[in-house]
Design a protein around this motif. Structure first.
Motif, PDB file in Angstrom:
ATOM      1  N   GLN A  27       0.424  23.922  -9.594  1.00  0.00           N
ATOM      2  CA  GLN A  27       0.948  22.560  -9.798  1.00  0.00           C
ATOM      3  C   GLN A  27       2.469  22.541  -9.725  1.00  0.00           C
ATOM      4  OE1 GLN A  27       0.238  20.887 -13.672  1.00  0.00           O
ATOM      5  NE2 GLN A  27       1.190  18.920 -13.161  1.00  0.00           N
ATOM      6  N   ALA A  28       3.109  23.611 -10.214  1.00  0.00           N
ATOM      7  CA  ALA A  28       4.571  23.650 -10.283  1.00  0.00           C
ATOM      8  C   ALA A  28       5.221  23.510  -8.906  1.00  0.00           C
ATOM      9  CB  ALA A  28       5.022  24.932 -10.974  1.00  0.00           C
ATOM     10  N   PRO A  29       4.874  24.354  -7.903  1.00  0.00           N
ATOM     11  CA  PRO A  29       5.505  24.180  -6.587  1.00  0.00           C
ATOM     12  C   PRO A  29       5.103  22.877  -5.900  1.00  0.00           C
ATOM     13  CG  PRO A  29       3.790  25.866  -6.499  1.00  0.00           C
ATOM     14  CD  PRO A  29       4.018  25.554  -7.937  1.00  0.00           C
ATOM     15  N   MET A  30       3.896  22.389  -6.188  1.00  0.00           N
ATOM     16  CA  MET A  30       3.490  21.111  -5.594  1.00  0.00           C
ATOM     17  C   MET A  30       4.380  19.978  -6.112  1.00  0.00           C
ATOM     18  SD  MET A  30       1.027  21.854  -3.521  1.00  0.00           S
ATOM     19  CE  MET A  30       0.249  20.280  -3.185  1.00  0.00           C
ATOM     20  N   ASN A  80      17.779  19.401  -8.732  1.00  0.00           N
ATOM     21  CA  ASN A  80      17.622  20.862  -8.744  1.00  0.00           C
ATOM     22  C   ASN A  80      17.237  21.364 -10.132  1.00  0.00           C
ATOM     23  OD1 ASN A  80      18.257  20.991  -6.051  1.00  0.00           O
ATOM     24  ND2 ASN A  80      20.312  21.794  -6.333  1.00  0.00           N
ATOM     25  N   ALA A  81      17.801  20.734 -11.166  1.00  0.00           N
ATOM     26  CA  ALA A  81      17.481  21.131 -12.542  1.00  0.00           C
ATOM     27  C   ALA A  81      16.008  20.857 -12.852  1.00  0.00           C
ATOM     28  CB  ALA A  81      18.378  20.383 -13.529  1.00  0.00           C
ATOM     29  N   VAL A  82      15.501  19.713 -12.386  1.00  0.00           N
ATOM     30  CA  VAL A  82      14.091  19.377 -12.627  1.00  0.00           C
ATOM     31  C   VAL A  82      13.176  20.328 -11.861  1.00  0.00           C
ATOM     32  CG1 VAL A  82      12.325  17.580 -12.459  1.00  0.00           C
ATOM     33  CG2 VAL A  82      14.675  16.957 -13.038  1.00  0.00           C
ATOM     34  N   ILE A  83      13.531  20.613 -10.608  1.00  0.00           N
ATOM     35  CA  ILE A  83      12.740  21.554  -9.811  1.00  0.00           C
ATOM     36  C   ILE A  83      12.717  22.924 -10.493  1.00  0.00           C
ATOM     37  CG2 ILE A  83      12.677  22.812  -7.604  1.00  0.00           C
ATOM     38  CD1 ILE A  83      13.792  20.245  -6.287  1.00  0.00           C
ATOM     39  N   ASN A  84      13.850  23.325 -11.053  1.00  0.00           N
ATOM     40  CA  ASN A  84      13.933  24.600 -11.763  1.00  0.00           C
ATOM     41  C   ASN A  84      13.038  24.591 -13.000  1.00  0.00           C
ATOM     42  OD1 ASN A  84      15.131  27.248 -12.411  1.00  0.00           O
ATOM     43  ND2 ASN A  84      16.143  26.158 -14.062  1.00  0.00           N
ATOM     44  N   ALA A  85      12.975  23.450 -13.683  1.00  0.00           N
ATOM     45  CA  ALA A  85      12.108  23.335 -14.861  1.00  0.00           C
ATOM     46  C   ALA A  85      10.642  23.520 -14.465  1.00  0.00           C
ATOM     47  CB  ALA A  85      12.313  21.985 -15.539  1.00  0.00           C
ATOM     48  N   TRP A  86      10.258  22.939 -13.339  1.00  0.00           N
ATOM     49  CA  TRP A  86       8.888  23.128 -12.854  1.00  0.00           C
ATOM     50  C   TRP A  86       8.656  24.587 -12.468  1.00  0.00           C
ATOM     51  CZ3 TRP A  86       4.717  20.483 -13.573  1.00  0.00           C
ATOM     52  CH2 TRP A  86       4.777  19.107 -13.767  1.00  0.00           C
ATOM     53  N   ALA A  87       9.639  25.208 -11.819  1.00  0.00           N
ATOM     54  CA  ALA A  87       9.484  26.604 -11.393  1.00  0.00           C
ATOM     55  C   ALA A  87       9.268  27.529 -12.582  1.00  0.00           C
ATOM     56  CB  ALA A  87      10.708  27.050 -10.596  1.00  0.00           C
ATOM     57  N   LYS A  88       9.882  27.186 -13.740  1.00  0.00           N
ATOM     58  CA  LYS A  88       9.778  28.036 -14.928  1.00  0.00           C
ATOM     59  C   LYS A  88       8.659  27.612 -15.870  1.00  0.00           C
ATOM     60  CE  LYS A  88      14.634  29.475 -15.083  1.00  0.00           C
ATOM     61  NZ  LYS A  88      15.885  29.487 -15.879  1.00  0.00           N
ATOM     62  N   SER A  89       7.925  26.588 -15.504  1.00  0.00           N
ATOM     63  CA  SER A  89       6.961  25.995 -16.427  1.00  0.00           C
ATOM     64  C   SER A  89       5.703  26.820 -16.629  1.00  0.00           C
ATOM     65  CB  SER A  89       6.556  24.595 -15.930  1.00  0.00           C
ATOM     66  OG  SER A  89       5.819  24.705 -14.702  1.00  0.00           O
ATOM     67  N   GLY A  90       5.395  27.706 -15.686  1.00  0.00           N
ATOM     68  CA  GLY A  90       4.152  28.472 -15.794  1.00  0.00           C
ATOM     69  C   GLY A  90       2.927  27.615 -15.549  1.00  0.00           C
ATOM     70  N   ARG A 146       4.524  24.843 -21.342  1.00  0.00           N
ATOM     71  CA  ARG A 146       3.871  24.499 -20.081  1.00  0.00           C
ATOM     72  C   ARG A 146       4.148  23.059 -19.667  1.00  0.00           C
ATOM     73  NH1 ARG A 146       0.248  27.737 -17.711  1.00  0.00           N
ATOM     74  NH2 ARG A 146      -0.758  25.957 -16.709  1.00  0.00           N
ATOM     75  N   ASN A 147       4.557  22.218 -20.615  1.00  0.00           N
ATOM     76  CA  ASN A 147       4.851  20.826 -20.253  1.00  0.00           C
ATOM     77  C   ASN A 147       6.321  20.606 -19.948  1.00  0.00           C
ATOM     78  OD1 ASN A 147       5.820  21.073 -22.873  1.00  0.00           O
ATOM     79  ND2 ASN A 147       5.304  18.950 -23.415  1.00  0.00           N
ATOM     80  N   SER A 148       7.084  21.695 -19.773  1.00  0.00           N
ATOM     81  CA  SER A 148       8.524  21.548 -19.522  1.00  0.00           C
ATOM     82  C   SER A 148       8.782  20.804 -18.217  1.00  0.00           C
ATOM     83  CB  SER A 148       9.198  22.920 -19.494  1.00  0.00           C
ATOM     84  OG  SER A 148       8.625  23.757 -18.509  1.00  0.00           O
ATOM     85  N   GLY A 149       7.932  21.006 -17.226  1.00  0.00           N
ATOM     86  CA  GLY A 149       8.094  20.292 -15.958  1.00  0.00           C
ATOM     87  C   GLY A 149       7.901  18.803 -16.126  1.00  0.00           C
ATOM     88  N   GLU A 150       6.832  18.422 -16.865  1.00  0.00           N
ATOM     89  CA  GLU A 150       6.584  16.997 -17.106  1.00  0.00           C
ATOM     90  C   GLU A 150       7.739  16.368 -17.885  1.00  0.00           C
ATOM     91  OE1 GLU A 150       4.306  19.350 -17.575  1.00  0.00           O
ATOM     92  OE2 GLU A 150       2.344  18.675 -16.827  1.00  0.00           O
ATOM     93  N   LYS A 151       8.256  17.081 -18.892  1.00  0.00           N
ATOM     94  CA  LYS A 151       9.376  16.574 -19.689  1.00  0.00           C
ATOM     95  C   LYS A 151      10.609  16.353 -18.809  1.00  0.00           C
ATOM     96  CE  LYS A 151       8.225  16.245 -24.098  1.00  0.00           C
ATOM     97  NZ  LYS A 151       8.504  15.020 -24.909  1.00  0.00           N
ATOM     98  N   ALA A 152      10.873  17.311 -17.933  1.00  0.00           N
ATOM     99  CA  ALA A 152      12.046  17.209 -17.057  1.00  0.00           C
ATOM    100  C   ALA A 152      11.888  16.038 -16.097  1.00  0.00           C
ATOM    101  CB  ALA A 152      12.221  18.513 -16.288  1.00  0.00           C
ATOM    102  N   SER A 153      10.713  15.891 -15.527  1.00  0.00           N
ATOM    103  CA  SER A 153      10.469  14.781 -14.596  1.00  0.00           C
ATOM    104  C   SER A 153      10.595  13.440 -15.306  1.00  0.00           C
ATOM    105  CB  SER A 153       9.076  14.913 -13.967  1.00  0.00           C
ATOM    106  OG  SER A 153       9.033  15.972 -13.043  1.00  0.00           O
ATOM    107  N   SER A 154      10.116  13.376 -16.544  1.00  0.00           N
ATOM    108  CA  SER A 154      10.210  12.131 -17.314  1.00  0.00           C
ATOM    109  C   SER A 154      11.675  11.758 -17.551  1.00  0.00           C
ATOM    110  CB  SER A 154       9.485  12.302 -18.646  1.00  0.00           C
ATOM    111  OG  SER A 154       9.632  11.156 -19.445  1.00  0.00           O
TER     112      SER A 154
END
Length: 606
Positions: A320-323, A306-316, A271-279
């Motif tokens: 929060q993910a689309p925001m 695009n890769a970071v956005i994809n990480a958020w899309a898959k984060s579950g 679930r923190n994959s989006g935060e990791k990608a953004s970091s």
């Protein structure tokens, strides 16, 4: 004209890219040889030589669209032998390259290059100009790598090293270089063996006078991104990335390095994959801005966003993910306008991935409205002249998916109708100009989503599901091959009938669809072969019908299925019972009123 003239003309054809180049070259070669053989003294200047044939072979090697071009390139070697012309290393290497880049199957191509390699070693006993070199082995390894024969590729690396170590002076041109190692690592990366690719990198690091470069590390990072290693792969990839920052300039990470690690986090399932990608993205941007010369290879571009956005899309991560994805879009637009970084330009992939994030957020109607808003924005940008933000079938499919997901939130009919409207809009655009909007051709997967939305709605919406199936069949018959109904299509319509409350008529319609599926299957369409889910939904339609004979009909249908399965368990593996509850439900329906809430078949379709 002499042989040099012909060689030059043939070389021009080889570089022309013309689809008929090889055939024209073959004619030139035959004419020249015939002229020479007609009078070898008068036409002595036309005597064929190794360079001429090497040029002809190169032409065949480049004509990869021509059937059997690699085989025809190899046939030139036999012709040279007949004319007592001796191939050299370049000649052989060109044939090997032809096989490596050909569309021939793995075994055929690999056997061919192995045969040529051994032939070169045999010839080199009397002709040192035919001796294999590092380029030979790179081509042979590339052939194995392209066909996922990673262990074979590694065996050639080992062979090279053993030959070099046996005689470093005579075999100096067989010392493996970074390209050899990278090609072997790429072979393991393509086969999904990240740990093996990493072991080759470790082997490379231990070799004297052999330093891995950025490509070496990136190949391993991409192998982790392609693997199914989950969280462990992401952690290992990030560790390698940090290590690269401590190495020399030739080994420093670039944008591709960061994209690979971010992809690892996207596939990590955490679930923190989006935060990791953004970091990681923020770290990369800070490094670039701290020293734009030293870190020129970290200049931000669309691909990494695009890769970071994809990480958020898959984060579950829910809504929060689309925001967060939309915040990244705003950051892209800001960096492009404020700092003039033209490499950052939101494209169709950017917007599609944000819509996908909304679809996966389970945000109900609000998510669907946000997705539809993004679609309208894409149309505005595209109509204003930006061809890089053109909506396509995936765009519409994701918006439709948003509305289909909203069908389970209490607004079933409205959501299903909106999904159908989106589908109709896409079809109208496609039909208005099939060339301009070729990437909006409706496909089975998207239409199935709409059918499922009506199936979830149940009741009178079932008629819409049946109507859409009829439209699919019509479009397919008119030549739109992408709209061919498949197993999921028919199963979903039968599921809709099961939830329709249509009584015996719905049950009979479900059985008719089952019979139709078998008719299509027996006519040669294996993609529509009924499975256990098909039978389950047909039985549920009877159990929901309220008929006195429902249990008997359910028994008959299941008995037919089991009889077919047991007649050939291998051929009819798809009929093997996967959920025994349906058998119990048939029996319980004899004793009590059937409660369709206990098992509605939604999961059985897939």
């Amino acid at each position: 004209p002499d042989v040099v003239t012909y060689t030059s003309v043939i070389d021009c054809w080889a570089k022309s890219g013309a689809p008929n180049a090889a055939e024209n070259v073959n004619k030139l070669l035959k004419n020249m040889i015939q002229m020479y053989q007609s009078d070898p003294i008068q036409h002595a200047s036309l005597k064929p030589n190794t360079k001429l044939f090497s040029t002809v072979i190169n032409c065949w090697a480049k004509c990869r669209t021509t059937p059997n071009s690699a085989r025809k390139a190899q046939d030139m070697l036999a012709e040279m032998k007949l004319l007592q012309i001796f191939p050299n290393t370049i000649t052989y290497n060109t044939v090997i390259h032809a096989w490596a880049k050909s569309s021939s199957s793995g075994d055929d191509a690999c056997q061919a290059v192995e045969e040529i390699l051994r032939q070169m070693w045999f010839q080199s006993g009397t002709n040192l100009y035919a001796k294999p070199n590092v380029s030979t082995y790179i081509a042979v390894i590339d052939c194995a790598a392209r066909r996922s024969h990673a262990e074979k590729a590694e065996s050639y690396l080992t062979e090279m090293m053993e030959l070099y170590q046996s005689d470093p002076i005579r075999n100096a041109d067989l010392r493996p270089n970074s390209q050899v190692y990278n090609t072997v690592m790429n072979a393991y990366a393509k086969s999904g063996s990240a740990q093996k690719a990493q072991s080759i990198l470790t082997r490379m690091e231990k070799e004297e006078h052999m330093a891995p470069n950025t490509v070496s590390y990136n190949t391993v990072l991409h192998s982790f991104a392609k693997s199914t290693g989950g969280l462990d792969a992401a952690i290992e990839a990030e560790t390698i990335l940090q290590k690269m920052h401590l190495l020399s300039a030739s080994e420093m990470p670039d944008v591709a390095s960061y994209v690979a690690v971010i992809d690892c986090w996207a596939k990590s399932g955490t679930r923190n994959s989006g935060e990791k990608a953004s970091s990681l993205l923020n770290d990369m941007i800070q490094l670039y801005q701290s020293d734009k010369i030293k870190y020129a290879n970290l200049r931000p571009m669309t691909q990494v966003f695009n890769a970071v956005i994809n990480a958020w899309a898959k984060s579950g991560a829910g809504v929060q993910a689309p925001m967060e994805a939309q915040a990244l879009l705003s950051q892209m637009e800001d960096m492009r306008s404020r700092y003039g970084i033209l490499d950052i330009m939101p494209d169709t992939i950017t917007y599609n991935t944000i819509i996908t994030a909304w679809a996966k957020s389970r945000g109900g109607v609000d998510a669907a409205l946000q997705a539809e808003k993004i679609l309208h924005k894409m149309h505005q940008i595209y109509n204003a002249g930006n061809i890089h933000v053109k909506p396509n079938v995936k765009t519409y499919g994701s918006v439709i998916d948003c509305w289909a997901n909203a069908a389970g939130t209490g607004l079933n009919d409205v959501a299903a109708e909106k999904a159908e409207q989106m589908l109709d809009d896409m079809i109208k655009l496609y039909q208005s100009d099939r060339i301009k909007y070729s990437d909006m051709a409706p496909n089975t997967q998207v239409i199935n989503i709409v059918i499922n939305a009506f199936a979830i709605s149940g009741g009178t919406a079932t008629a819409k599901a049946q109507k859409i199936l009829t439209q699919m069949e019509k479009m397919y018959s008119e030549g739109v091959s992408e709209t061919k109904p498949d197993l999921i299509t028919y199963n979903t319509v039968i599921k809709a009938l099961a939830k329709s409350g249509g009584g015996v008529e719905a049950a009979k319609e479900a059985e008719m669809l089952l019979q139709k599926m078998y008719q299509l299957y027996n006519a040669g369409d294996s993609s529509i072969k009924p499975n256990f889910a098909t039978y389950t939904c047909v039985v549920l339609t009877w159990l929901n019908s309220g008929s006195d004979i429902a249990a008997d009909m359910g028994d008959r249908i299941l008995a037919d299925m089991m009889k077919m399965y047991q007649s050939d368990p291998i051929l009819h593996e798809n009929l093997r019972p996967g959920d025994m509850r349906i058998f119990a439900l048939v029996q319980s329906s004899r004793r009590q009123n059937f409660n369709n809430e206990s098992f509605n078949g939604n999961k059985a379709v897939y």
